[in-house]
Design an enzyme around this catalytic site. Structure first.
Site, mmCIF file in Angstrom:
data_model
loop_
_atom_site.group_PDB
_atom_site.id
_atom_site.type_symbol
_atom_site.label_atom_id
_atom_site.label_comp_id
_atom_site.label_asym_id
_atom_site.label_seq_id
_atom_site.Cartn_x
_atom_site.Cartn_y
_atom_site.Cartn_z
ATOM 1 N N SER A 231 0.247 -1.261 0.009
ATOM 2 C CA SER A 231 0.152 0.120 -0.086
ATOM 3 C C SER A 231 1.069 1.436 0.129
ATOM 4 C CB SER A 231 -0.870 -0.288 1.278
ATOM 5 O OG SER A 231 -0.198 0.049 2.442
ATOM 6 N N HIS A 261 -2.558 -8.951 1.949
ATOM 7 C CA HIS A 261 -2.020 -7.605 2.706
ATOM 8 C C HIS A 261 -2.713 -7.206 4.198
ATOM 9 C CE1 HIS A 261 -0.034 -4.043 3.128
ATOM 10 N NE2 HIS A 261 -0.684 -3.063 2.025
ATOM 11 N N HIS A 307 5.050 -12.848 7.650
ATOM 12 C CA HIS A 307 5.603 -11.250 6.757
ATOM 13 C C HIS A 307 6.872 -11.596 5.700
ATOM 14 C CE1 HIS A 307 6.363 -7.211 7.403
ATOM 15 N NE2 HIS A 307 5.180 -7.179 7.701
ATOM 16 N N ARG A 316 3.185 -5.635 17.249
ATOM 17 C CA ARG A 316 2.124 -4.999 17.478
ATOM 18 C C ARG A 316 1.337 -6.406 17.481
ATOM 19 N NH1 ARG A 316 1.934 -3.045 10.633
ATOM 20 N NH2 ARG A 316 2.698 -5.448 11.427
ATOM 21 N N ASP A 362 -1.815 -8.674 12.115
ATOM 22 C CA ASP A 362 -3.154 -9.090 11.499
ATOM 23 C C ASP A 362 -4.177 -10.618 11.995
ATOM 24 O OD1 ASP A 362 -3.648 -7.069 9.854
ATOM 25 O OD2 ASP A 362 -2.866 -8.227 8.792
#
Ligand code: HAX
Length: 423
Positions: A231, A261, A307, A316, A362
């Site tokens: 992105s 993504h 990843h 995160r 995620d």
């Protein structure tokens, strides 16, 4: 205050970039292997991004601060930090919050467009289309058409970015309420910070402090991830053609909408819900192992794991997990996420394909927002997009500030590569 601060910093940044080009232009700092050309340019050092960096072993670092040191900050503090390299004072944060609040009004044609989408349109398609439509408001475009000096490109890109960042939660919340039949739109509330205001406009969980806290954390954690991801890179390339912030952000969000993504958070919670549905509750370790293995045997990926850059558990993810442990330890879906964390990495290691068997951000977010009332998984990438607008716009402003040229790498043919390898 933000514009004044940036005005004082930009001359020095420009000088540093000018010196690099003038004094060291021919120095080789990176080589490209055939494997990297075939492998999505992985690891090729060819982009500058000052807002944040992602280390293989450290994860996201924003201007020198590891993300786990920033989890109590407001998203607007992170925006200030990404742009200036410094955390804002209380007065500067308040000023930025109020500035965003004052820019939040969305033109009526956006609401008319929102009503016109077919009922089953994906929320990401709605968001991207509405941001593109909002391009009508671009101050950069208006000034450029009049003949804008290059030195001032960043100024009007900042204006567009602040307008866009102010309006995107209002539009995103309206998409949620319209697309999923949640009733009237909720207006932003004066005096609330940016993240809490978005939570407020979504209109779930009776606006509890915990829900506000989660949304602030979510917005901080997803705000940026340097500039080589799909992105940010897409937005950068589009912006390098001097397309304005609206066009650039919308282009990047179309990439975020891909399942490898940003859409992975939607896919991830779907996977967790499927698991619970299949076993009639939180599965045992053995059931979970079998379920995950079956998925791999079908040639499917385990969403939320792996990843392109990281080789450790994404910090995160850790931030989200810590939130869940503190506030919703007994939630069935959160328990499944914790169990997956204990089991999936080992399965991926045994399979021996994924270079990074660890969870990315995620893997956990869906279970948290589901608990607080956002149960429509198709919406999850919109939450991610609202947050990522902070980083993408910051990157665009800085790249305009130093006058980065149009992006134009050289492509080669397969035959050229074959002959280069043989010679
Ligand atoms: N499950 C199963 N297989 C996986 C895997 C996973 N979670 N992660 C990687 N692999 C496989 C790849 O599909 C690839 O297989 P092939 O050789 O058969 O093509 C192999 O392992 C090597 O891949 P890699 O080099 O480790 O990973 P890439 O850098 O190519 O891709 C991805 C990174 C994130 C796309 C990948 O790990 C993946 O598909 N993960 C699942 C989807 C996901 O969670 N995406 C979100 C990432 C974070 C993000 O961008 N959020 O927005």
């Amino acid at each position: 205050m933000l514009k004044t601060k940036l005005s004082s910093q930009i001359p020095d940044l420009r000088e540093r970039v000018r010196n690099l080009g003038k004094n060291h232009g021919a120095k080789v700092i990176s080589e490209v292997t055939v494997e990297q050309i075939l492998g999505g340019m992985r690891g090729v050092k060819s982009l500058i991004c000052d807002t944040s960096e992602v280390g293989l072993e450290t994860g996201l670092i924003i201007r020198g601060f590891p993300i786990l040191d920033l989890t109590e900050k407001l998203p607007e503090e992170i925006l200030w930090l990404m742009l200036t390299g410094e955390l804002p004072s209380e007065a500067e944060t308040k000023d930025l919050s109020e500035d965003l609040n004052s820019r939040a009004e969305v033109p009526v044609y956006i609401w008319n467009l929102l009503k016109a989408f077919p009922k089953d349109t994906h929320p990401m398609s709605m968001l991207s289309s509405l941001i593109t439509a909002l391009q009508h408001e671009s101050k950069f475009k208006r000034e450029y058409d009049k003949g804008l000096k290059k030195d001032l490109y960043w100024d009007y890109t900042l204006e567009d970015s602040l307008d866009l960042i102010a309006k995107i939660p209002v539009i995103a919340a309206a998409i949620y309420r319209t697309r999923f039949g949640k009733g009237d739109l909720i207006k932003p509330k004066k005096g609330l910070d940016w993240g809490a205001n978005y939570a407020h406009m979504l209109g779930v969980n009776n606006n509890t402090d915990e829900w506000y806290k989660l949304m602030r954390l979510y917005m901080v954690a997803h705000s940026d991830h340097e500039s080589g991801n799909v992105s940010a890179f897409t937005s950068h390339v589009v912006g390098s053609a001097l397309s304005d912030a609206y066009y650039s952000l919308a282009a990047g969000l179309n990439g975020l909408a891909g399942p490898l993504h940003g859409l992975a958070n939607q896919e991830c919670l779907k996977f967790v819900l499927e698991l619970i549905d299949h076993f009639g509750g939180a599965p045992t370790d053995e059931q979970l192992r079998e379920f995950a293995q079956e998925r791999l045997d079908k040639g499917l990926v385990i969403p939320g794991y792996g990843h392109a850059v990281l080789r450790v558990t994404d910090p995160r993810f850790t931030a989200m997990l810590d939130f869940g442990k503190k506030y919703i330890p007994n939630d069935e879906r959160f328990i499944a996420v914790e169990k997956l964390f204990n089991i999936v990495p080992q399965i991926l290691i045994e399979q021996g394909k994924a270079k990074d068997p660890w969870p990315n951000v995620d893997a956990a977010t869906g279970s948290l927002v589901y608990h607080y009332g956002i149960k429509e998984v198709d919406y999850y990438t919109v939450l991610f997009s609202v947050s990522r607008s902070l980083g993408i716009c910051s990157q665009l402003i800085l790249s305009r500030a130093v006058g980065e040229p149009i992006t134009r790498p050289k492509s080669i043919t397969t035959a050229w590569l074959e002959s280069a390898v043989l010679n």
